[in-house]
Motif scaffolding. Structure first.
Motif, PDB file in Angstrom:
ATOM      1  N   ASP A 154      37.506  64.454  29.431  1.00  0.00           N
ATOM      2  CA  ASP A 154      36.469  64.479  30.445  1.00  0.00           C
ATOM      3  C   ASP A 154      35.942  63.081  30.785  1.00  0.00           C
ATOM      4  N   ALA A 155      36.423  62.039  30.116  1.00  0.00           N
ATOM      5  CA  ALA A 155      35.964  60.680  30.378  1.00  0.00           C
ATOM      6  C   ALA A 155      36.552  60.176  31.688  1.00  0.00           C
ATOM      7  N   PHE A 156      35.715  59.470  32.474  1.00  0.00           N
ATOM      8  CA  PHE A 156      36.165  58.955  33.763  1.00  0.00           C
ATOM      9  C   PHE A 156      37.026  57.711  33.532  1.00  0.00           C
ATOM     10  N   ASP A 157      38.161  57.658  34.183  1.00  0.00           N
ATOM     11  CA  ASP A 157      39.089  56.539  34.028  1.00  0.00           C
ATOM     12  C   ASP A 157      38.704  55.406  34.983  1.00  0.00           C
ATOM     13  N   LYS A 158      38.043  54.400  34.456  1.00  0.00           N
ATOM     14  CA  LYS A 158      37.605  53.276  35.271  1.00  0.00           C
ATOM     15  C   LYS A 158      38.742  52.307  35.586  1.00  0.00           C
ATOM     16  N   THR A 159      39.884  52.506  34.990  1.00  0.00           N
ATOM     17  CA  THR A 159      41.011  51.596  35.217  1.00  0.00           C
ATOM     18  C   THR A 159      42.011  52.153  36.227  1.00  0.00           C
ATOM     19  N   LYS A 160      41.686  53.273  36.843  1.00  0.00           N
ATOM     20  CA  LYS A 160      42.630  53.906  37.773  1.00  0.00           C
ATOM     21  C   LYS A 160      42.983  52.975  38.926  1.00  0.00           C
ATOM     22  N   TYR A 161      41.993  52.240  39.439  1.00  0.00           N
ATOM     23  CA  TYR A 161      42.231  51.272  40.503  1.00  0.00           C
ATOM     24  C   TYR A 161      41.612  49.930  40.101  1.00  0.00           C
ATOM     25  N   SER A 162      42.201  48.885  40.614  1.00  0.00           N
ATOM     26  CA  SER A 162      41.700  47.536  40.331  1.00  0.00           C
ATOM     27  C   SER A 162      40.379  47.274  41.064  1.00  0.00           C
ATOM     28  N   VAL A 163      39.523  46.456  40.445  1.00  0.00           N
ATOM     29  CA  VAL A 163      38.294  46.044  41.131  1.00  0.00           C
ATOM     30  C   VAL A 163      38.426  44.615  41.664  1.00  0.00           C
ATOM     31  N   THR A 164      39.603  44.010  41.503  1.00  0.00           N
ATOM     32  CA  THR A 164      39.822  42.641  41.984  1.00  0.00           C
ATOM     33  C   THR A 164      40.905  42.541  43.062  1.00  0.00           C
ATOM     34  N   ASP A 165      41.837  43.470  43.063  1.00  0.00           N
ATOM     35  CA  ASP A 165      42.889  43.479  44.089  1.00  0.00           C
ATOM     36  C   ASP A 165      42.246  43.785  45.445  1.00  0.00           C
ATOM     37  N   PRO A 166      42.406  42.904  46.437  1.00  0.00           N
ATOM     38  CA  PRO A 166      41.722  43.107  47.719  1.00  0.00           C
ATOM     39  C   PRO A 166      42.123  44.377  48.449  1.00  0.00           C
ATOM     40  N   SER A 167      43.299  44.919  48.136  1.00  0.00           N
ATOM     41  CA  SER A 167      43.751  46.137  48.800  1.00  0.00           C
ATOM     42  C   SER A 167      43.289  47.401  48.072  1.00  0.00           C
ATOM     43  N   SER A 168      42.695  47.235  46.903  1.00  0.00           N
ATOM     44  CA  SER A 168      42.327  48.380  46.076  1.00  0.00           C
ATOM     45  C   SER A 168      41.155  49.161  46.655  1.00  0.00           C
ATOM     46  N   LEU A 169      41.183  50.466  46.447  1.00  0.00           N
ATOM     47  CA  LEU A 169      40.104  51.353  46.877  1.00  0.00           C
ATOM     48  C   LEU A 169      38.781  50.990  46.214  1.00  0.00           C
ATOM     49  N   TRP A 170      38.837  50.440  45.011  1.00  0.00           N
ATOM     50  CA  TRP A 170      37.619  50.132  44.259  1.00  0.00           C
ATOM     51  C   TRP A 170      37.316  48.638  44.193  1.00  0.00           C
ATOM     52  N   VAL A 171      37.952  47.839  45.023  1.00  0.00           N
ATOM     53  CA  VAL A 171      37.702  46.398  44.965  1.00  0.00           C
ATOM     54  C   VAL A 171      36.209  46.109  45.153  1.00  0.00           C
ATOM     55  N   ILE A 172      35.691  45.218  44.323  1.00  0.00           N
ATOM     56  CA  ILE A 172      34.284  44.824  44.416  1.00  0.00           C
ATOM     57  C   ILE A 172      34.208  43.445  45.055  1.00  0.00           C
ATOM     58  N   VAL A 173      33.522  43.393  46.177  1.00  0.00           N
ATOM     59  CA  VAL A 173      33.346  42.142  46.914  1.00  0.00           C
ATOM     60  C   VAL A 173      31.853  41.864  46.993  1.00  0.00           C
ATOM     61  N   ASN A 174      31.437  40.734  46.462  1.00  0.00           N
ATOM     62  CA  ASN A 174      30.037  40.326  46.569  1.00  0.00           C
ATOM     63  C   ASN A 174      29.959  38.810  46.507  1.00  0.00           C
ATOM     64  N   LYS A 175      28.780  38.265  46.351  1.00  0.00           N
ATOM     65  CA  LYS A 175      28.608  36.811  46.395  1.00  0.00           C
ATOM     66  C   LYS A 175      29.219  36.110  45.192  1.00  0.00           C
ATOM     67  N   GLN A 176      29.472  36.862  44.134  1.00  0.00           N
ATOM     68  CA  GLN A 176      30.127  36.306  42.951  1.00  0.00           C
ATOM     69  C   GLN A 176      31.633  36.520  42.960  1.00  0.00           C
ATOM     70  N   HIS A 177      32.088  37.442  43.813  1.00  0.00           N
ATOM     71  CA  HIS A 177      33.496  37.824  43.790  1.00  0.00           C
ATOM     72  C   HIS A 177      34.068  37.889  45.197  1.00  0.00           C
ATOM     73  N   PRO A 178      34.621  36.761  45.684  1.00  0.00           N
ATOM     74  CA  PRO A 178      35.247  36.757  47.015  1.00  0.00           C
ATOM     75  C   PRO A 178      36.601  37.439  46.970  1.00  0.00           C
ATOM     76  N   LEU A 179      37.109  37.759  48.145  1.00  0.00           N
ATOM     77  CA  LEU A 179      38.460  38.302  48.234  1.00  0.00           C
ATOM     78  C   LEU A 179      39.475  37.232  47.858  1.00  0.00           C
ATOM     79  N   ASN A 180      40.564  37.675  47.271  1.00  0.00           N
ATOM     80  CA  ASN A 180      41.617  36.737  46.884  1.00  0.00           C
ATOM     81  C   ASN A 180      42.975  37.320  47.297  1.00  0.00           C
ATOM     82  N   PRO A 181      43.599  36.777  48.361  1.00  0.00           N
ATOM     83  CA  PRO A 181      43.228  35.555  49.087  1.00  0.00           C
ATOM     84  C   PRO A 181      41.995  35.758  49.954  1.00  0.00           C
TER      85      PRO A 181
END
Length: 258
Positions: free
Chosen positions: A52-79
């Motif tokens: 029942d644990a949620f899989d937080k690794t299912k999608y990347s949070v750094t890959d710009p194409s990822s559904l869960w990518v996190i973009v903020n002032k500390q984390h720009p898109l790459n490229p």
């Protein structure tokens, strides 16, 4: 006398035979194990506890194409000039039909259509104010804010190019067709804004910049800005009463650019 002696000998022999039988039987019997329970050693089934644990690794949070990518002032898109390749016009009312900034990633566009249909059934008419904004478009927009109000104020209202969720194709700004409080904080008090804030998670969207999370997201309250993350994650956030991606994934944010 002799008879008595014989009887005593027989009794002694029988007693010795009984003793030998008891000793032999006790040695062959299994030892009884203690029945005390140690709570610290209670067994668990890993498959049950993890199922029942949620899989937080299912999608990347750094890959710009990822559904869960996190973009903020500390984390720009790459490229930093990343551009998605599957942009589509959602089949909903658009502020400017045919404009490039009305497009979204395919799955986000489909989910947006369902959300707008749900709003319509509830009696609310919505339209897309803006969705995808490429690097150059965002640069023009940001530079305009800087020239108008200065960089410090611009950084509170607009993302720098390469740091904007709109550049991913997963974000959308929504307004009412009556154009009431468009791109203003008061949109959150309108019937359309309240409906979106309450129901967006059921369609895979979240209100990305809540009023009480400025120090986390780095941006002022934007009740019109919604981010598509898929229903698995949006419903998990709702269940855990977590408002931001930064808090859920333990990713840094804040008001200062990296």
């Amino acid at each position: 006398m002799r008879k008595r002696l014989i009887v005593l000998v027989v009794i002694a022999v029988l007693a010795m035979a009984g003793l030998w039988w008891f000793v032999g039987h006790s040695a062959s019997a299994p030892a009884k194990q203690p029945t005390t329970t140690n709570n610290n050693q209670r067994s668990t089934n890993p498959s049950t506890t993890q199922k029942d644990a949620f899989d937080k690794t299912k999608y990347s949070v750094t890959d710009p194409s990822s559904l869960w990518v996190i973009v903020n002032k500390q984390h720009p898109l790459n490229p930093i000039n990343y551009a998605p390749g599957d942009l589509h016009y959602p089949n909903v009312t658009l502020r400017v039909a045919g404009a490039a900034e009305m497009q979204m990633r395919a799955s986000a566009a489909s989910a947006l259509e369902q959300m707008f249909a749900g709003a319509a059934q509830a009696g609310y008419k919505l339209q897309v104010s803006t969705a995808y904004r490429g690097y150059n478009y965002q640069k023009t927009l940001y530079d305009g804010y800087v020239n108008s109000v200065g960089q410090a104020a611009a950084d509170q209202e607009s993302a720098r190019p390469g740091y904007s969720e709109h550049q991913t194709g997963w974000a959308v700004d929504i307004r009412s067709q009556s154009d009431t409080c468009s791109l203003e904080a008061c949109f959150g008090t309108t019937p359309e804004g309240r409906w979106l804030a309450t129901n967006a998670y059921t369609y895979g969207f979240i209100l990305r910049y809540p009023a009480d999370k400025v120090s986390v997201t780095g941006y002022e309250y934007e009740p019109w800005h919604f981010r598509y993350i898929g229903t698995d994650l949006s419903q998990e956030l709702h269940k855990q009463h977590i408002e931001t991606l930064e808090e859920f994934f333990n990713v840094t944010g804040g008001t200062t650019y990296h």
